[in-house]
Design an enzyme around this catalytic site. Structure first.
Site, PDB file in Angstrom:
ATOM      1  N   TRP A 130       0.837  -1.200   0.000  1.00 53.55           N
ATOM      2  CA  TRP A 130       0.000   0.000   0.000  1.00 53.55           C
ATOM      3  C   TRP A 130       0.870   1.247   0.000  1.00 53.55           C
ATOM      4  O   TRP A 130       1.867   1.321   0.717  1.00 53.55           O
ATOM      5  CB  TRP A 130      -0.884   0.003   1.238  1.00 53.55           C
ATOM      6  CG  TRP A 130      -1.507   1.323   1.585  1.00 53.55           C
ATOM      7  CD1 TRP A 130      -0.933   2.369   2.240  1.00 53.55           C
ATOM      8  CD2 TRP A 130      -2.835   1.747   1.277  1.00 53.55           C
ATOM      9  NE1 TRP A 130      -1.823   3.416   2.380  1.00 53.55           N
ATOM     10  CE2 TRP A 130      -3.001   3.054   1.793  1.00 53.55           C
ATOM     11  CE3 TRP A 130      -3.913   1.141   0.620  1.00 53.55           C
ATOM     12  CZ2 TRP A 130      -4.192   3.760   1.666  1.00 53.55           C
ATOM     13  CZ3 TRP A 130      -5.105   1.860   0.504  1.00 53.55           C
ATOM     14  CH2 TRP A 130      -5.234   3.149   1.022  1.00 53.55           C
ATOM     15  N   ASP A 133       0.479   9.119   0.719  1.00 52.17           N
ATOM     16  CA  ASP A 133       1.027  10.458   0.474  1.00 52.17           C
ATOM     17  C   ASP A 133       2.479  10.454  -0.010  1.00 52.17           C
ATOM     18  O   ASP A 133       3.330   9.755   0.563  1.00 52.17           O
ATOM     19  CB  ASP A 133       0.991  11.277   1.772  1.00 52.17           C
ATOM     20  CG  ASP A 133      -0.393  11.390   2.361  1.00 52.17           C
ATOM     21  OD1 ASP A 133      -1.335  10.794   1.816  1.00 52.17           O
ATOM     22  OD2 ASP A 133      -0.524  12.073   3.395  1.00 52.17           O
ATOM     23  N   PHE A 196       4.233   9.300   9.393  1.00 51.37           N
ATOM     24  CA  PHE A 196       3.306  10.001   8.531  1.00 51.37           C
ATOM     25  C   PHE A 196       4.051  11.016   7.654  1.00 51.37           C
ATOM     26  O   PHE A 196       5.239  10.933   7.461  1.00 51.37           O
ATOM     27  CB  PHE A 196       2.216  10.670   9.374  1.00 51.37           C
ATOM     28  CG  PHE A 196       1.109   9.735   9.797  1.00 51.37           C
ATOM     29  CD1 PHE A 196       1.331   8.380   9.970  1.00 51.37           C
ATOM     30  CD2 PHE A 196      -0.169  10.217  10.021  1.00 51.37           C
ATOM     31  CE1 PHE A 196       0.312   7.515  10.355  1.00 51.37           C
ATOM     32  CE2 PHE A 196      -1.197   9.361  10.415  1.00 51.37           C
ATOM     33  CZ  PHE A 196      -0.952   8.014  10.582  1.00 51.37           C
ATOM     34  N   ARG A 260      -0.165  17.732  12.337  1.00 48.01           N
ATOM     35  CA  ARG A 260       0.602  16.836  11.463  1.00 48.01           C
ATOM     36  C   ARG A 260       1.138  17.518  10.204  1.00 48.01           C
ATOM     37  O   ARG A 260       0.749  18.611   9.850  1.00 48.01           O
ATOM     38  CB  ARG A 260      -0.262  15.650  11.056  1.00 48.01           C
ATOM     39  CG  ARG A 260      -1.444  15.981  10.157  1.00 48.01           C
ATOM     40  CD  ARG A 260      -2.169  14.699   9.749  1.00 48.01           C
ATOM     41  NE  ARG A 260      -2.917  14.156  10.860  1.00 48.01           N
ATOM     42  CZ  ARG A 260      -4.252  14.176  10.925  1.00 48.01           C
ATOM     43  NH1 ARG A 260      -4.948  14.691   9.941  1.00 48.01           N
ATOM     44  NH2 ARG A 260      -4.873  13.680  11.968  1.00 48.01           N
TER      45      ARG A 260
END
Length: 567
Positions: A130, A133, A196, A260
């Site tokens: 997968w 971003d 992230f 974030r």
């Protein structure tokens, strides 16, 4: 039964894999081992029931014998590389199969990528697993580097790593080793989170580092998690972080858990490092500004931008993936407002931009009106970067409303690289980076008004002139369609799978020069000089057998067939 295979090897070769137990390991056996002659140099004696990362570095030029037991080990991702050659040839992926251990080096990847009929040919996608971003986009020397959020252990969102690839031209990519791992093995904790989004940053001395958000082990995807900001410095070859430090743990008053996706730059006029973070303030999606004297110790400065109230009323819980950059002396702020649904069309996952001035730490928009960057919704989490001459951008292509059918080796692609400029009204224009033309193979001619396409090749239709009332229709071999329609006051992009719950359209009174790219289920549209863009991802319209347009005779129409970037 265990199987064996001999591999040539040289000193410094590194093998990395993610594996879990298929069954409990019997006493005295090993699911996987490496030997030099009769000597075992590495073995996995026991596997957990969840995926764990393993690595072995070879310190000999002698051949290796690998032994594995398919009944005991399940491998999600396996590759090898040598740090001395990885910049030239990338990693070689390894796959256990009925015929033994198959190797997929860079010069064979076109065969791997062609195995799946619905995999786009012009856009980056991972070998397996997968992706979402794009992160850490940068150009180091003459090489572009792409990092991206990555889950190697499945084709659904999961514990986030950073994948890595490199290119000389933004289209032909080679795969690097996985760059960044979550702080802890989240599968072992039964948690989500991980590495992230974040950006690449060259400091005043030209040294490269990355700022990113680490979501600490979380047990709820929507509340009560903790997001912190980190700075990591890579090794010389950009293969691994050599330092990774916490630089910011808490937000200002009025914020909650959503803090974030740092964007960091150096403000030479102020003599400060600056950071923009996506968040919310008292329920409104907002962008936060932080300052630092050294890039490591940060102080909250102000709320850089606060979204109008209708976003909160429409369900938006936070701003995310902020971008803040300057073009020709004008500052452009870009962000998505996660959770927002537009009442009129049902669209969500939209990106917005606003242009203005930035002086003394204050951003002043030129207009109260936000600019919608892409009306198709499948263009999200855009990140831009300066390559020394141009502002370029990529985005993640995905639509949460239309899930990918089971059976694929991967999920997620990137958009075409886009060149960012401003028009005379300071609106952001996004157009295909001109290098895409190097992948053209031949110009097609129509027969009875239609262009016939073969072999699932990617295609571009380019129409110049005044195009009010234009229709472009692409039809697959099975009769599925993609249709672009300009009528009255709007421009719409429709797919066969649309059920009417969401309308993919944008206001458009006058339609001019239009470019439409179709690439195995990915449609990217650019109109009116790049002011209007629409991106859709279909899993039903994966080929385009014919293409036709209603453009008037006065319009100039060109249709180009493209070769695969992996060929």
């Amino acid at each position: 039964m265990p199987r064996t295979q001999e591999l040539t090897a040289r000193s410094g070769d590194r093998f990395e894999l993610w594996a879990k137990a298929r069954h409990e390991t019997p006493p005295g056996s090993a699911p996987l081992s490496f030997r030099i002659g009769d000597r075992t140099v590495y073995q996995i004696a026991h596997l957990p029931p969840y995926y764990e990362a393993f690595s072995y570095t070879h310190h000999s030029d002698q051949a290796l014998t690998i032994t594995w037991d398919d009944t005991l080990i399940e491998v999600s991702l396996f590759y090898r590389y040598n740090p001395q050659t990885v910049a030239d040839i990338g990693v070689t992926f390894l796959e256990f199969g009925p015929g033994g251990l198959a190797a997929w080096p860079a010069d064979r990847l076109s065969t791997w990528y062609e195995q799946e009929a619905g995999r786009p040919q012009l856009r980056f996608s991972p070998f397996k697993g997968w992706m979402n971003d794009p992160n850490g986009l940068c150009k180091a020397g003459d090489t572009y580097h792409l990092f991206y959020q990555y889950h190697p252990n499945g084709v659904d969102w999961g514990p986030m790593h950073w994948g890595h690839a490199a290119s000389k031209d933004l289209y032909r990519w080679i795969h690097y080793p996985v760059f960044q791992y979550p702080e802890a093995n989240l599968a072992a904790l039964g948690a989500t989170g991980g590495a992230f989004s974040g950006n690449a940053f060259f400091d005043r001395d030209g040294a490269l580092s990355f700022y990113y958000t680490e979501r600490l082990p979380a047990y709820d995807l929507f509340k009560d998690y903790k997001e912190v900001q980190k700075r990591m410095r890579p090794d010389k070859g950009l293969l691994r972080p050599v330092a990774n430090a916490l630089v910011l743990a808490d937000g200002p008053e009025g914020t909650t858990h959503d803090i974030r996706d740092p964007k960091v730059w150096y403000d030479g006029d102020a003599g400060l490092y600056r950071m923009v973070l996506g968040s919310s303030v008292d329920g409104d999606p907002a962008l936060l500004l932080y300052n630092s004297a050294d890039g490591d110790n940060w102080d909250f400065a102000s709320i850089l931008y606060r979204a109008p109230p209708h976003f909160r009323d429409g369900g938006a819980r936070s701003a995310e993936c902020p971008d803040f950059f300057v073009i020709d002396g004008h500052w452009v702020l870009v962000a998505g407002f996660v959770g927002y649904t537009e009442a009129e069309t049902g669209r969500h996952n939209l990106l917005y931009a606003v242009t203005g001035s930035f002086e003394n730490g204050v951003f002043t928009p030129y207009s109260d009106q936000l600019q919608e960057l892409d009306f198709g919704t499948d263009y999200y989490a855009m990140q831009s970067f300066w390559d020394g001459e141009r502002q370029l951008a990529f985005a993640w292509l995905f639509n949460w409303e239309i899930r990918k059918p089971a059976g694929s080796a991967y999920s997620g692609e990137l958009s075409l690289p886009r060149l960012l400029t401003l028009d005379q009204h300071y609106r952001l224009l996004t157009n295909p980076e001109p290098g895409i033309a190097t992948l053209r193979t031949r110009k097609l001619e129509p027969a009875n008004g239609r262009y016939t396409l073969a072999d699932g090749r990617a295609v571009e239709m380019r129409i110049s002139g005044k195009l009010n009332g234009l229709t472009i229709t692409g039809t697959s071999a099975s009769g599925e369609t993609v249709t672009l329609t300009h009528s009255g006051e709007s421009l719409a992009l429709e797919l066969s799978e649309d059920d009417g719950r969401i309308t993919y359209r944008t206001p458009c009174r006058e339609l001019a020069d239009t470019r439409l790219f179709f690439d195995r289920g990915v449609i990217e549209l650019f109109a009116n000089g790049g002011l209007l863009c629409g991106t859709r991802r279909s899993y039903r319209v994966i080929d385009c057998a014919s293409l036709w347009t209603s453009a008037e005779d006065s319009a100039s129409v060109e249709v180009w067939e493209y070769k695969s970037a992996y060929a």
